[in-house]
Design a protein around this motif. Structure first.
Motif, PDB file in Angstrom:
ATOM      1  N   VAL A 111      -6.213  12.783  -1.884  1.00  0.00           N
ATOM      2  CA  VAL A 111      -5.111  11.880  -1.572  1.00  0.00           C
ATOM      3  C   VAL A 111      -5.545  10.521  -2.091  1.00  0.00           C
ATOM      4  O   VAL A 111      -6.689  10.097  -1.890  1.00  0.00           O
ATOM      5  N   THR A 112      -4.651   9.871  -2.831  1.00  0.00           N
ATOM      6  CA  THR A 112      -4.972   8.615  -3.503  1.00  0.00           C
ATOM      7  C   THR A 112      -4.092   7.503  -2.961  1.00  0.00           C
ATOM      8  O   THR A 112      -2.881   7.672  -2.816  1.00  0.00           O
ATOM      9  N   ILE A 161       1.410   2.933  -9.733  1.00  0.00           N
ATOM     10  CA  ILE A 161       0.025   2.965 -10.208  1.00  0.00           C
ATOM     11  C   ILE A 161      -0.716   4.164  -9.612  1.00  0.00           C
ATOM     12  O   ILE A 161      -1.433   4.886 -10.310  1.00  0.00           O
ATOM     13  N   ALA A 162      -0.532   4.397  -8.312  1.00  0.00           N
ATOM     14  CA  ALA A 162      -1.224   5.519  -7.655  1.00  0.00           C
ATOM     15  C   ALA A 162      -0.791   6.853  -8.242  1.00  0.00           C
ATOM     16  O   ALA A 162      -1.624   7.730  -8.509  1.00  0.00           O
ATOM     17  N   LYS A 163       0.506   7.024  -8.448  1.00  0.00           N
ATOM     18  CA  LYS A 163       1.018   8.289  -8.969  1.00  0.00           C
ATOM     19  C   LYS A 163       0.473   8.576 -10.362  1.00  0.00           C
ATOM     20  O   LYS A 163       0.012   9.693 -10.653  1.00  0.00           O
ATOM     21  N   VAL A 164       0.499   7.597 -11.234  1.00  0.00           N
ATOM     22  CA  VAL A 164       0.045   7.804 -12.609  1.00  0.00           C
ATOM     23  C   VAL A 164      -1.453   8.071 -12.653  1.00  0.00           C
ATOM     24  O   VAL A 164      -1.925   8.965 -13.373  1.00  0.00           O
ATOM     25  N   VAL A 186       0.843  -1.199   0.000  1.00  0.00           N
ATOM     26  CA  VAL A 186       0.000   0.000   0.000  1.00  0.00           C
ATOM     27  C   VAL A 186       0.878   1.248   0.000  1.00  0.00           C
ATOM     28  O   VAL A 186       1.819   1.361   0.790  1.00  0.00           O
ATOM     29  N   ASP A 187       0.565   2.179  -0.902  1.00  0.00           N
ATOM     30  CA  ASP A 187       1.262   3.458  -0.920  1.00  0.00           C
ATOM     31  C   ASP A 187       0.288   4.544  -1.323  1.00  0.00           C
ATOM     32  O   ASP A 187      -0.743   4.281  -1.948  1.00  0.00           O
ATOM     33  N   GLU A 188       0.638   5.786  -0.959  1.00  0.00           N
ATOM     34  CA  GLU A 188      -0.234   6.923  -1.217  1.00  0.00           C
ATOM     35  C   GLU A 188       0.476   7.974  -2.045  1.00  0.00           C
ATOM     36  O   GLU A 188       1.702   8.011  -2.101  1.00  0.00           O
ATOM     37  N   VAL A 189      -0.311   8.841  -2.647  1.00  0.00           N
ATOM     38  CA  VAL A 189       0.206  10.001  -3.359  1.00  0.00           C
ATOM     39  C   VAL A 189      -0.776  11.146  -3.160  1.00  0.00           C
ATOM     40  O   VAL A 189      -1.979  10.921  -3.038  1.00  0.00           O
ATOM     41  N   GLY A 246      -8.124   3.896  -3.905  1.00  0.00           N
ATOM     42  CA  GLY A 246      -9.087   4.592  -3.061  1.00  0.00           C
ATOM     43  C   GLY A 246      -8.684   6.043  -2.923  1.00  0.00           C
ATOM     44  O   GLY A 246      -7.503   6.358  -2.832  1.00  0.00           O
ATOM     45  N   ASP A 247      -9.663   6.935  -2.934  1.00  0.00           N
ATOM     46  CA  ASP A 247      -9.408   8.365  -2.788  1.00  0.00           C
ATOM     47  C   ASP A 247     -10.088   8.889  -1.530  1.00  0.00           C
ATOM     48  O   ASP A 247     -11.121   8.368  -1.100  1.00  0.00           O
TER      49      ASP A 247
END
Length: 236
Positions: free
Chosen positions: A38-39, A150-153, A26-29, A82-83
């Motif tokens: 925040v995603t 994936i989250a960043k893109v 799990v990571d966020e951006v 998830g956002d």
């Protein structure tokens, strides 16, 4: 700069010590942005060899990151995003908003993970999830690195779409700055004020006297946690 490629070491450790069969990275951006959600991405990769060049999304050029994300979406066993919206960030504070986004991502997976590898040193997820926090996990853990890319893109694409919604939003250059602080973004805020996509509880409004009246007082989720002996949330 040379870097060590990520591995499955942490995932193997979780499997061996906890019996976990399904481990999600799990990571966020978007945590430090002025605008946009925040995603969080949750990715399950198994123990297969990852695509060449996988690492923390911040270490990749936009071109390579976009190409790698497309490859990863077909390579991972499963992933979900998830956002938490700017309004939810304002109401809950960043720590609770991160948890909300992460739970939405994890619950979006087709199978519930037995364990979660969470990038960073703060466990903002908590029970009932079995969490292993890893500092710089987006560089060292394959599943977390995949989630990072994936989250960043996906979030960058969303912010570019927001810019395209109208002439007013074009002034903020969301497509270039993804809602993060930049000279162009600051100049647009000074002239035009915040949009519905901006976080209105954040301190950048303190430096904008003509728009300061729009600032929202965050609800006391973090204060309540402090009063009850919990950990105070954090903003960046």
């Amino acid at each position: 700069m040379p870097y060590e490629p990520p591995t499955h070491t942490v995932e193997r450790s979780l499997r061996a010590t906890t019996g976990a069969k399904i481990v999600a990275g799990v990571d966020e951006v978007g945590r430090g942005a002025w605008a946009g959600p925040v995603t969080v991405c949750a990715a399950v990769t198994g123990l297969r060899r990852p695509p060449e060049g996988l690492t923390d999304s911040k270490l990749l050029t936009p071109k390579r990151r976009n190409a790698l994300a497309a490859e990863l979406e077909g390579w991972v066993t499963a992933y979900a995003l998830g956002d938490a919206s700017p309004q939810e960030i304002d109401e809950l504070g960043m720590t609770a908003a991160l948890r909300l986004a992460a739970v939405r991502a994890l619950e979006g997976l087709p199978v519930r993970p037995d364990a979660v590898i969470l990038d960073g040193k703060h466990d903002y997820l908590g029970r009932p999830w079995q969490v292993r926090t890893v500092i710089k996990g987006d560089q060292s853990c394959i599943a977390v690195a995949a989630a990072s890319v994936i989250a960043k893109v996906r979030r960058d694409a969303l912010m570019a779409e927001l810019e395209a919604e109208g002439d007013r939003y074009a002034a903020y250059a969301f497509g270039a700055n993804a809602g993060y602080p930049s000279p162009v973004h600051k100049a647009a805020l000074e002239e035009l004020g915040p949009t519905p996509y901006h976080r209105l509880s954040w301190s950048y409004l303190d430096a904008l006297p003509q728009w300061r009246h729009l600032k929202k007082v965050r609800l006391s989720a973090e204060a309540a946690a402090l009063e009850s002996g919990g950990q105070l949330g954090f903003d960046f």
